[in-house]
Motif scaffolding. Structure first.
Motif, PDB file in Angstrom:
ATOM      1  N   SER A 242       0.846  -1.214   0.000  1.00  0.00           N
ATOM      2  CA  SER A 242       0.000   0.000   0.000  1.00  0.00           C
ATOM      3  C   SER A 242       0.872   1.250   0.000  1.00  0.00           C
ATOM      4  CB  SER A 242      -0.889   0.065   1.229  1.00  0.00           C
ATOM      5  OG  SER A 242      -1.404  -1.163   1.560  1.00  0.00           O
ATOM      6  N   ILE A 243       1.438   1.541  -1.104  1.00  0.00           N
ATOM      7  CA  ILE A 243       2.411   2.633  -1.242  1.00  0.00           C
ATOM      8  C   ILE A 243       1.753   4.000  -1.010  1.00  0.00           C
ATOM      9  CG2 ILE A 243       2.103   2.383  -3.748  1.00  0.00           C
ATOM     10  CD1 ILE A 243       4.927   3.462  -4.126  1.00  0.00           C
ATOM     11  N   LYS A 244       2.485   4.839  -0.283  1.00  0.00           N
ATOM     12  CA  LYS A 244       1.950   6.142   0.159  1.00  0.00           C
ATOM     13  C   LYS A 244       2.376   7.300  -0.748  1.00  0.00           C
ATOM     14  CE  LYS A 244       1.712   4.853   5.013  1.00  0.00           C
ATOM     15  NZ  LYS A 244       2.181   5.087   6.386  1.00  0.00           N
ATOM     16  N   SER A 245       1.677   8.402  -0.612  1.00  0.00           N
ATOM     17  CA  SER A 245       2.046   9.707  -1.209  1.00  0.00           C
ATOM     18  C   SER A 245       2.511   9.557  -2.660  1.00  0.00           C
ATOM     19  CB  SER A 245       3.130  10.376  -0.349  1.00  0.00           C
ATOM     20  OG  SER A 245       2.682  10.487   0.984  1.00  0.00           O
ATOM     21  N   LEU A 246       1.581   9.093  -3.482  1.00  0.00           N
ATOM     22  CA  LEU A 246       1.904   8.742  -4.872  1.00  0.00           C
ATOM     23  C   LEU A 246       2.080   9.961  -5.766  1.00  0.00           C
ATOM     24  CD1 LEU A 246      -0.632   5.830  -4.982  1.00  0.00           C
ATOM     25  CD2 LEU A 246       1.821   5.588  -5.394  1.00  0.00           C
ATOM     26  N   VAL A 247       3.124   9.915  -6.579  1.00  0.00           N
ATOM     27  CA  VAL A 247       3.339  10.989  -7.560  1.00  0.00           C
ATOM     28  C   VAL A 247       3.430  10.467  -8.989  1.00  0.00           C
ATOM     29  CG1 VAL A 247       4.435  12.728  -6.079  1.00  0.00           C
ATOM     30  CG2 VAL A 247       5.843  10.920  -7.112  1.00  0.00           C
ATOM     31  N   ARG A 248       3.503   9.146  -9.133  1.00  0.00           N
ATOM     32  CA  ARG A 248       3.698   8.649 -10.502  1.00  0.00           C
ATOM     33  C   ARG A 248       3.053   7.273 -10.689  1.00  0.00           C
ATOM     34  NH1 ARG A 248       9.664   8.130 -13.400  1.00  0.00           N
ATOM     35  NH2 ARG A 248       8.864   7.643 -15.480  1.00  0.00           N
ATOM     36  N   PHE A 249       2.343   7.123 -11.791  1.00  0.00           N
ATOM     37  CA  PHE A 249       1.774   5.848 -12.208  1.00  0.00           C
ATOM     38  C   PHE A 249       2.320   5.562 -13.605  1.00  0.00           C
ATOM     39  CE2 PHE A 249      -1.224   7.683  -9.254  1.00  0.00           C
ATOM     40  CZ  PHE A 249      -1.735   6.612  -8.527  1.00  0.00           C
ATOM     41  N   THR A 250       3.141   4.521 -13.720  1.00  0.00           N
ATOM     42  CA  THR A 250       3.736   4.195 -15.015  1.00  0.00           C
ATOM     43  C   THR A 250       3.166   2.868 -15.514  1.00  0.00           C
ATOM     44  OG1 THR A 250       5.769   5.296 -14.311  1.00  0.00           O
ATOM     45  CG2 THR A 250       5.924   3.863 -16.245  1.00  0.00           C
ATOM     46  N   PHE A 251       2.593   2.887 -16.690  1.00  0.00           N
ATOM     47  CA  PHE A 251       2.045   1.662 -17.290  1.00  0.00           C
ATOM     48  C   PHE A 251       3.160   1.015 -18.093  1.00  0.00           C
ATOM     49  CE2 PHE A 251      -1.452   4.168 -15.997  1.00  0.00           C
ATOM     50  CZ  PHE A 251      -2.463   3.272 -15.674  1.00  0.00           C
ATOM     51  N   THR A 252       3.362  -0.290 -17.891  1.00  0.00           N
ATOM     52  CA  THR A 252       4.551  -0.931 -18.453  1.00  0.00           C
ATOM     53  C   THR A 252       4.275  -2.405 -18.771  1.00  0.00           C
ATOM     54  OG1 THR A 252       6.801  -1.645 -17.838  1.00  0.00           O
ATOM     55  CG2 THR A 252       5.328  -1.206 -16.034  1.00  0.00           C
ATOM     56  N   ASP A 253       5.142  -2.985 -19.609  1.00  0.00           N
ATOM     57  CA  ASP A 253       5.035  -4.425 -19.829  1.00  0.00           C
ATOM     58  C   ASP A 253       6.097  -5.191 -19.024  1.00  0.00           C
ATOM     59  OD1 ASP A 253       7.244  -3.655 -21.253  1.00  0.00           O
ATOM     60  OD2 ASP A 253       6.489  -4.313 -23.219  1.00  0.00           O
ATOM     61  N   GLN A 254       6.824  -4.465 -18.165  1.00  0.00           N
ATOM     62  CA  GLN A 254       7.853  -5.087 -17.317  1.00  0.00           C
ATOM     63  C   GLN A 254       7.355  -5.153 -15.886  1.00  0.00           C
ATOM     64  OE1 GLN A 254      10.928  -5.973 -18.751  1.00  0.00           O
ATOM     65  NE2 GLN A 254       9.795  -5.399 -20.602  1.00  0.00           N
ATOM     66  N   ARG A 255       7.552  -6.287 -15.235  1.00  0.00           N
ATOM     67  CA  ARG A 255       7.103  -6.396 -13.844  1.00  0.00           C
ATOM     68  C   ARG A 255       7.949  -5.491 -12.949  1.00  0.00           C
ATOM     69  NH1 ARG A 255       6.256 -12.153 -10.917  1.00  0.00           N
ATOM     70  NH2 ARG A 255       8.056 -11.803  -9.580  1.00  0.00           N
ATOM     71  N   PRO A 256       7.329  -4.549 -12.241  1.00  0.00           N
ATOM     72  CA  PRO A 256       8.100  -3.637 -11.400  1.00  0.00           C
ATOM     73  C   PRO A 256       8.729  -4.370 -10.213  1.00  0.00           C
ATOM     74  CG  PRO A 256       5.845  -2.829 -11.740  1.00  0.00           C
ATOM     75  CD  PRO A 256       5.877  -4.249 -12.223  1.00  0.00           C
ATOM     76  N   VAL A 257       9.857  -3.858  -9.776  1.00  0.00           N
ATOM     77  CA  VAL A 257      10.503  -4.396  -8.569  1.00  0.00           C
ATOM     78  C   VAL A 257      10.214  -3.415  -7.440  1.00  0.00           C
ATOM     79  CG1 VAL A 257      12.686  -5.055  -7.496  1.00  0.00           C
ATOM     80  CG2 VAL A 257      12.304  -5.478  -9.947  1.00  0.00           C
ATOM     81  N   GLY A 258       9.533  -3.898  -6.426  1.00  0.00           N
ATOM     82  CA  GLY A 258       9.146  -3.027  -5.309  1.00  0.00           C
ATOM     83  C   GLY A 258      10.322  -2.708  -4.403  1.00  0.00           C
ATOM     84  N   PHE A 259      10.121  -1.680  -3.585  1.00  0.00           N
ATOM     85  CA  PHE A 259      11.133  -1.210  -2.626  1.00  0.00           C
ATOM     86  C   PHE A 259      11.635  -2.364  -1.760  1.00  0.00           C
ATOM     87  CE2 PHE A 259      11.884   0.677   1.668  1.00  0.00           C
ATOM     88  CZ  PHE A 259      12.789   1.678   1.366  1.00  0.00           C
TER      89      PHE A 259
END
Ligand code: MTE
Length: 323
Positions: A242-259
């Motif tokens: 549940s990531i806080k204080s969002l500034v960016r939403f990127t649509f991608t075909d690559q699986r993101p690596v979380g913090f």
């Protein structure tokens, strides 16, 4: 005339004796030894007149209408706990960051929608919030550290933001990013952490009806320590998603690596679905301690939301779905 509506969660606050409140706090402090708790004598700065309410240009929108579909079988957590026992590493690695987080600057605030979309957009957060279908939902929250709370979020389905973004058909994931404010966030000086905080969902997860972007909490704009002005809520997953204080939403075909996946992939994965039978490598996930009452209760598969989300994971048995 201003008519103040009484909401359900205000009852325990009004009826609790100071002694009972104190005992609860003591139990909480004893049972949840993971960090310090702000025990502000008398008035808790956050209360329901948190600093955000004063300055937030969307304050007039709250309270929003409750969507009763998402029923809960637990007492709501009293605000004084949810507002003072937090995880927000940008402000420190302990639980008592609420006071420090008041420095977060939440206006002006812009949100970048980019990547595989018809057209990249930078949108002002107030314009975005006012364009979205706001509602209130009572959701359970299960932290990977084995504590839980149940709170009334206000906000909008993440699916509404996906519609707004107009992703291209090739987009498979959404990668989300927390703001970086060097001047207000002392935690950023710990350079061994892979800032900014990042999280991701598949498009199927993001458009599942449960996935929610919170803009409010307890019938008012969401407090800074809880992730103002926009915060993801995925109640079937461990809380670090549940990531806080969002500034960016990127649509991608690559699986993101979380913090957390980047820091310790063997303990924190991409899927992070709640499952009492899959232990964290260092502790059991079978039970959870309820914030505020210190009660120990059994944890449920998908945090009790299996009817909504189990189908998302059919045929994915080879994935590490539960950590
Ligand atoms: N988002 C950011 N940017 N930074 C964080 O440290 N912590 C996560 C999540 N979102 C975190 C974050 C964790 S581990 C949890 S359990 C929840 O936020 C806690 O949310 P709360 O403080 O509102 O209870």
């Amino acid at each position: 005339m201003l008519i103040k509506k009484r909401r359900g969660w205000e009852l325990p606050e009004r009826t609790a004796t100071p002694e009972a409140t104190f005992l609860n706090r003591r139990q909480l402090a004893k049972g949840l030894a993971a960090g310090s708790i702000l025990l502000a004598g008398g008035s808790l700065f956050a209360g329901r007149s948190n600093a955000a309410t004063e300055v937030d240009p969307t304050a007039d929108l709250y309270p929003v209408k409750l969507n009763g579909k998402y029923e809960i079988d637990r007492m709501l957590t009293e605000p004084k706990y949810a507002l003072t026992y937090n995880n927000y590493y940008e402000f420190g690695t302990h639980k008592g960051i609420a006071q420090l987080a008041q420095k977060l600057e939440i206006r002006p605030w812009t949100v970048l929608i980019d990547g595989m979309v018809e057209k990249e957009q930078m949108v002002d957060v107030d314009t975005l919030i006012r364009a979205m279908p706001l509602e209130e939902r009572l959701y359970r929250h299960r932290c990977v550290e084995a504590w839980s709370m149940t709170v009334p979020w206000s906000g909008f389905p993440l699916a509404a933001l996906v519609d707004y973004a107009k992703p291209l058909s090739g987009a498979k994931f959404i990668r989300m990013e927390t703001v970086v404010q060097e001047e207000t966030m002392p935690g950023l000086r710990s350079s061994w952490y892979p800032w900014p905080y990042v999280e991701g969902l598949t498009m199927a997860e993001a458009t599942n009806e449960l996935a929610f972007i919170a803009t409010g909490l307890y019938g008012a704009p969401i407090a800074k320590q809880n992730g103002a002005p926009l915060r993801l809520v995925t109640p079937w997953k461990y809380g670090f998603k549940s990531i806080k204080s969002l500034v960016r939403f990127t649509f991608t075909d690559q699986r993101p690596v979380g913090f957390w996946e980047e820091i310790q992939g063997s303990e924190y994965g991409f899927w992070a679905n709640v499952n009492p039978e899959v232990s964290h490598p260092r502790w059991s996930q079978a039970h959870e301690t309820v914030l505020g009452t210190n009660e120990k209760v059994p944890t449920l598969l998908f945090n009790g939301y299996g009817d909504y989300v189990a189908d998302l994971y059919k045929g994915m048995e080879n994935e590490r779905l539960y950590m």
